[in-house]
Scaffold this motif. Structure first.
Motif, PDB file in Angstrom:
ATOM      1  N   ARG A 155       9.878  11.657  -1.924  1.00 15.67           N
ATOM      2  CA  ARG A 155       9.399  11.841  -3.277  1.00 15.67           C
ATOM      3  C   ARG A 155       8.584  13.127  -3.382  1.00 15.67           C
ATOM      4  N   CYS A 167      -4.077   2.594  -9.205  1.00 21.34           N
ATOM      5  CA  CYS A 167      -3.730   1.182  -9.045  1.00 21.34           C
ATOM      6  C   CYS A 167      -4.729   0.435  -8.205  1.00 21.34           C
ATOM      7  N   SER A 168      -5.854   0.989  -7.977  1.00 23.31           N
ATOM      8  CA  SER A 168      -6.765   0.274  -7.086  1.00 23.31           C
ATOM      9  C   SER A 168      -7.576  -0.767  -7.826  1.00 23.31           C
ATOM     10  N   ASP A 217       2.010  14.191  -1.732  1.00 27.65           N
ATOM     11  CA  ASP A 217       0.913  15.100  -2.105  1.00 27.65           C
ATOM     12  C   ASP A 217      -0.137  15.165  -0.994  1.00 27.65           C
ATOM     13  N   MET A 218      -0.097  14.204  -0.060  1.00 29.82           N
ATOM     14  CA  MET A 218      -1.079  14.192   1.022  1.00 29.82           C
ATOM     15  C   MET A 218      -0.481  14.795   2.292  1.00 29.82           C
ATOM     16  N   LYS A 224       3.763   9.492  -1.296  1.00 29.69           N
ATOM     17  CA  LYS A 224       2.454  10.141  -1.068  1.00 29.69           C
ATOM     18  C   LYS A 224       2.630  11.537  -0.480  1.00 29.69           C
ATOM     19  N   ALA A 284       5.632  -7.384  -4.616  1.00 31.93           N
ATOM     20  CA  ALA A 284       4.397  -7.341  -3.837  1.00 31.93           C
ATOM     21  C   ALA A 284       4.705  -7.214  -2.356  1.00 31.93           C
ATOM     22  N   PRO A 343      -1.347  12.655  -8.424  1.00 32.34           N
ATOM     23  CA  PRO A 343      -1.471  11.245  -8.789  1.00 32.34           C
ATOM     24  C   PRO A 343      -2.932  10.820  -8.727  1.00 32.34           C
ATOM     25  N   ALA A 344      -3.353  10.147  -9.749  1.00 36.26           N
ATOM     26  CA  ALA A 344      -4.734   9.676  -9.769  1.00 36.26           C
ATOM     27  C   ALA A 344      -4.889   8.637  -8.686  1.00 36.26           C
ATOM     28  N   ARG A 345      -5.795   8.853  -7.788  1.00 36.77           N
ATOM     29  CA  ARG A 345      -5.929   7.953  -6.662  1.00 36.77           C
ATOM     30  C   ARG A 345      -6.332   6.560  -7.127  1.00 36.77           C
ATOM     31  N   ALA A 346      -7.044   6.540  -8.197  1.00 33.71           N
ATOM     32  CA  ALA A 346      -7.571   5.259  -8.659  1.00 33.71           C
ATOM     33  C   ALA A 346      -6.557   4.493  -9.495  1.00 33.71           C
ATOM     34  N   GLY A 405       0.772  -1.233   0.000  1.00 35.35           N
ATOM     35  CA  GLY A 405       0.000   0.000   0.000  1.00 35.35           C
ATOM     36  C   GLY A 405       0.806   1.287   0.000  1.00 35.35           C
ATOM     37  N   LYS A 446       4.224   1.359  -4.402  1.00 38.74           N
ATOM     38  CA  LYS A 446       5.287   0.863  -5.298  1.00 38.74           C
ATOM     39  C   LYS A 446       4.771   0.694  -6.736  1.00 38.74           C
ATOM     40  N   THR A 447       3.612   0.083  -6.831  1.00 33.88           N
ATOM     41  CA  THR A 447       3.069  -0.171  -8.167  1.00 33.88           C
ATOM     42  C   THR A 447       2.753   1.146  -8.883  1.00 33.88           C
ATOM     43  N   CYS A 448       2.265   2.114  -8.118  1.00 35.27           N
ATOM     44  CA  CYS A 448       1.966   3.427  -8.707  1.00 35.27           C
ATOM     45  C   CYS A 448       3.227   4.147  -9.172  1.00 35.27           C
TER      46      CYS A 448
HETATM   47  N1  LIG Z   1      -2.218  10.251  -2.627  1.00 33.64           N
HETATM   48  C1  LIG Z   1      -1.426   9.328  -3.138  1.00 33.64           C
HETATM   49  N2  LIG Z   1      -1.874   8.073  -3.214  1.00 33.64           N
HETATM   50  C2  LIG Z   1      -1.045   7.147  -3.738  1.00 33.64           C
HETATM   51  C3  LIG Z   1       0.266   7.482  -4.212  1.00 33.64           C
HETATM   52  N3  LIG Z   1       0.853   6.348  -4.657  1.00 33.64           N
HETATM   53  C4  LIG Z   1      -0.042   5.374  -4.475  1.00 33.64           C
HETATM   54  N4  LIG Z   1      -1.189   5.837  -3.921  1.00 33.64           N
HETATM   55  C5  LIG Z   1      -2.389   5.040  -3.571  1.00 33.64           C
HETATM   56  O1  LIG Z   1      -2.033   4.062  -2.607  1.00 33.64           O
HETATM   57  C6  LIG Z   1      -2.700   2.832  -2.837  1.00 33.64           C
HETATM   58  C7  LIG Z   1      -1.694   1.696  -2.914  1.00 33.64           C
HETATM   59  O2  LIG Z   1      -0.814   1.924  -3.996  1.00 33.64           O
HETATM   60  P1  LIG Z   1      -0.022   0.721  -4.702  1.00 33.64           P
HETATM   61  O3  LIG Z   1       0.893   1.319  -5.684  1.00 33.64           O
HETATM   62  O4  LIG Z   1      -0.979  -0.306  -5.175  1.00 33.64           O
HETATM   63  O5  LIG Z   1       0.788   0.123  -3.466  1.00 33.64           O
HETATM   64  P2  LIG Z   1       1.870  -1.064  -3.470  1.00 33.64           P
HETATM   65  O6  LIG Z   1       3.059  -0.586  -2.721  1.00 33.64           O
HETATM   66  O7  LIG Z   1       2.113  -1.507  -4.873  1.00 33.64           O
HETATM   67  O8  LIG Z   1       1.158  -2.222  -2.648  1.00 33.64           O
HETATM   68  P3  LIG Z   1       1.374  -3.816  -2.794  1.00 33.64           P
HETATM   69  O9  LIG Z   1       1.316  -4.162  -4.241  1.00 33.64           O
HETATM   70  O10 LIG Z   1       0.255  -4.420  -2.010  1.00 33.64           O
HETATM   71  O11 LIG Z   1       2.701  -4.127  -2.169  1.00 33.64           O
HETATM   72  C8  LIG Z   1      -3.506   3.023  -4.118  1.00 33.64           C
HETATM   73  O12 LIG Z   1      -4.849   3.285  -3.763  1.00 33.64           O
HETATM   74  C9  LIG Z   1      -2.900   4.233  -4.757  1.00 33.64           C
HETATM   75  O13 LIG Z   1      -3.836   4.960  -5.517  1.00 33.64           O
HETATM   76  C10 LIG Z   1       0.692   8.844  -4.121  1.00 33.64           C
HETATM   77  O14 LIG Z   1       1.803   9.247  -4.501  1.00 33.64           O
HETATM   78  N5  LIG Z   1      -0.203   9.716  -3.555  1.00 33.64           N
END
Ligand SMILES: Nc1nc2c(ncn2[C@@H]2O[C@H](COP(=O)(O)OP(=O)(O)OP(=O)(O)O)[C@@H](O)[C@H]2O)c(=O)[nH]1
Ligand SMILES: [Mg+2]
Ligand SMILES: [Zn+2]
Lengths: 127, 191
Positions: B178, B190-191, B125-126, B123, B66, B185-188, B19, B22-24
């Motif tokens: 960062r 990677c969800s 931006d938050m 994150k 992951a 960043p679009a919140r959606a 969460g 990373k994926t984003c």
């Molecule tokens: N506000 C904000 N939200 C973010 C940012 N990067 C990711 N998110 C949100 O955080 C949540 C998790 O992001 P992921 O990229 O899926 O997290 P991850 O690290 O890949 O998680 P795992 O694959 O479970 O290890 C998603 O709902 C994203 O939209 C960011 O820079 N800013």
């Protein structure tokens, strides 16, 4: 199926404009953000008929992947030849290729068996 | 024809709790171009990016991982071949910051011993939801940085090592926070 047949079918990108010495004559970039994908003369031009999922999928047709037949590709033997590119997770022995900067795709696919990549001429920009 | 088109190849991993984003970081697709995309449903495994550092053309191969795989289940195979690790935490989530220590320990145990590490507060931006204070973050963090810069700096640190120059033993790791990218960043994404 003979090669010449394929060539005749796919005159969308005439070889005279896009191919030199059997390779891509021009620099290959992303259509949407101009991220550089391949240097000029770094890939082999080939014709083969292959289904590639559309870059824009119709939201209303959820669950089914819409694709189109593509005939012209650049063949990249070593993935590190790419300047910038994304590889998706594996689906049925393929990875799909996407822009490393804006994630638009698929611009082509990667074959898990041969470890070769194929970029569709119609999915990229030629500069 | 068989000429090599680059000087060096560095394999980099994105690591951190689930969460943190990373994926984003790897997949920044914005909904601008398309209504929906084939690529986003499958997800990105890795990217190849070319950077030029000190006159050398360097290929970066950046892998997503992951986060739900816990540190204790992660062993050597996970880190195989990695020359750089981007360790990510979420500035709005205390636990992800605390866990950095555990990730570091895990890396020390299982990764190549001279793997280069960089810590990235994500994150940003938050700001209103920040719980990891700038001060604490900055104990690790060097500066605000965007993700392209971060990868470049990580690559540069590896380059220092491969160039045979002995990195000072104390400069064990680099850490950065960062910088929010231009577009929120679009919140959606990677969800
Ligand atoms: N506000 C904000 N939200 C973010 C940012 N990067 C990711 N998110 C949100 O955080 C949540 C998790 O992001 P992921 O990229 O899926 O997290 P991850 O690290 O890949 O998680 P795992 O694959 O479970 O290890 C998603 O709902 C994203 O939209 C960011 O820079 N800013
Ligand atoms: Mg993820
Ligand atoms: Zn692009």
């Amino acid at each position: 199926m003979s090669e010449s047949e394929n060539v005749e079918k796919s005159v969308e990108f005439p070889e005279t404009d896009y191919v030199e010495d059997g390779q891509n004559k021009l620099i290959i970039k992303c259509k949407y953000c101009t991220s550089k994908i391949l240097d000029k003369k770094s890939a082999k031009y080939i014709t083969q008929e292959k289904d590639l999922p559309l870059m824009q999928q119709d939201k209303n047709k959820e669950g089914e992947v819409q694709s189109e037949k593509i005939n012209q590709f650049y063949h990249v033997e070593n993935m590190y030849t790419f300047e910038n590119i994304g590889f998706t997770h594996t689906v049925a022995n393929h990875k799909y290729l996407s822009c490393a900067d804006c994630d638009a795709g698929p611009v082509g696919y990667y074959d898990m068996d041969t470890k070769h990549s194929y970029v569709a001429l119609s999915r990229v920009e030629h500069i | 024809m068989a000429k090599k088109t680059y000087d060096l190849l560095f394999k980099l991993l994105l690591i951190g709790d689930s969460g943190v984003g990373k994926t984003c970081i790897l997949f920044r697709f914005s909904d601008n171009h398309f209504t929906t995309t084939f690529i986003s449903t499958i997800g990105i495994d890795f990217k190849i990016k070319t950077v030029e550092l000190r006159g050398k053309k360097i290929k970066l191969q950046i892998w997503d991982t992951a986060g739900q795989e816990r540190f204790h289940t992660i062993t050597t195979s996970y880190y195989r071949g990695a020359m750089g690790i981007m360790l990510v935490y979420d500035i709005t989530n205390e636990k992800t910051f605390d866990d950095i220590v555990k990730w570091l320990r895990n890396i020390d145990e299982h990764a190549n011993e001279d793997v280069e590490k960089m810590i990235l507060g994500n994150k940003c931006d938050m700001e209103e939801k920040r719980v990891v204070s700038k001060e604490r973050g900055e104990a690790l963090a060097k500066s605000n940085i965007n993700i392209e810069r971060a990868f470049s700096e990580l690559a540069e640190a590896i380059l220092d090592k491969t160039a045979g120059r002995e990195a000072d033993a104390d400069a064990a790791r680099i850490a950065v926070e960062r910088r929010p990218s231009r577009a929120p960043p679009a919140r959606a994404c990677c969800s």
